[in-house]
Scaffold this active site. Structure first.
Site, mmCIF file in Angstrom:
data_model
loop_
_atom_site.group_PDB
_atom_site.id
_atom_site.type_symbol
_atom_site.label_atom_id
_atom_site.label_comp_id
_atom_site.label_asym_id
_atom_site.label_seq_id
_atom_site.Cartn_x
_atom_site.Cartn_y
_atom_site.Cartn_z
ATOM 1 N N GLU A 26 0.944 4.026 1.713
ATOM 2 C CA GLU A 26 1.019 4.540 3.058
ATOM 3 C C GLU A 26 2.372 3.612 3.697
ATOM 4 O OE1 GLU A 26 -1.867 3.507 1.951
ATOM 5 O OE2 GLU A 26 -3.210 4.365 3.389
ATOM 6 N N CYS B 214 -6.381 2.248 5.636
ATOM 7 C CA CYS B 214 -7.035 0.861 5.656
ATOM 8 C C CYS B 214 -6.469 0.464 7.233
ATOM 9 C CB CYS B 214 -6.673 -0.300 4.898
ATOM 10 S SG CYS B 214 -4.958 -0.595 5.114
ATOM 11 N N CYS C 105 -2.625 -0.001 7.352
ATOM 12 C CA CYS C 105 -1.796 1.268 7.374
ATOM 13 C C CYS C 105 -2.084 2.193 8.356
ATOM 14 C CB CYS C 105 -1.842 1.906 6.008
ATOM 15 S SG CYS C 105 -1.758 0.960 4.484
ATOM 16 N N HIS D 61 0.791 -1.051 -0.036
ATOM 17 C CA HIS D 61 -0.062 -0.076 -0.055
ATOM 18 C C HIS D 61 0.724 1.235 0.058
ATOM 19 C CE1 HIS D 61 -4.024 -1.737 1.913
ATOM 20 N NE2 HIS D 61 -3.278 -2.766 0.881
HETATM 21 ZN ZN LIG Z 1 -3.412 0.525 3.615
#
Ligand SMILES: [Zn+2]
Length: 171
Positions: free
Chosen positions: A56, A84, A87, A54
């Protein structure tokens, strides 16, 4: 929201656009320390075939290397989509001071939408959250991307049907 927040969110949007160029879901992030971007990243889940890739997490990984520390105190993380649970966890554990995000995520957002991990007082670190910065730009990027995918799938289906039709006819 201030001018600085929208300036850095535009930089996160630039990162998201790079993801889009690779047919990745367009999500981008930058981390800012003392008014400077120390790390930028975008979603690479498909390319890496890795659920950890991801924007992040990749940005946090780079920022830790730049700072030479797992503590990202006094940094602000800008991300185009609400973080999410994974993260958000990494953000708390790396002690990011502030998170600024663009679009809310009704299916996975853990910075205020489904839950708010970042500001939960039960953790030993809380992170200030600013939401909705350049929200429409951030969410349009995502909705355009998914609309194009749906169109492509429709076209492919049509093409397959047309091919099937010619095969039947040529028998
Ligand atoms: Zn994430």
């Amino acid at each position: 929201m201030d001018d600085q927040d929208s300036y850095f969110m535009k930089e996160a949007i630039k990162e998201a656009t790079k993801a889009q160029g690779l047919n990745e879901v367009p999500i981008g992030a930058v981390i800012v320390y003392e008014g400077k971007i120390i790390s930028r990243a975008y979603n690479l889940r498909e390319r890496e075939q890795n659920s950890l890739a991801h924007a992040e997490l990749l940005a946090i990984d780079k920022a830790c290397r730049v700072q030479g520390s797992w503590r990202l105190e006094d940094t602000t993380l800008y991300v185009t989509l609400e973080p999410c649970p994974m993260c958000s966890g990494a953000i708390i554990l790396s002690r990011v001071k502030r998170v600024v995000y663009g679009a809310s995520d009704p299916k996975g957002g853990c910075a205020g939408t489904l839950m708010n991990l970042l500001e939960d007082p039960r953790f030993n670190h809380q992170c200030e959250v600013v939401k909705g910065v350049l929200e429409s730009e951030c969410s349009e990027l995502l909705s355009d991307f998914f609309r194009k995918i749906r169109e492509r799938k429709r076209q492919e289906k049509k093409l397959r049907q047309a091919e099937g039709f010619t095969e039947i006819n040529s028998e």
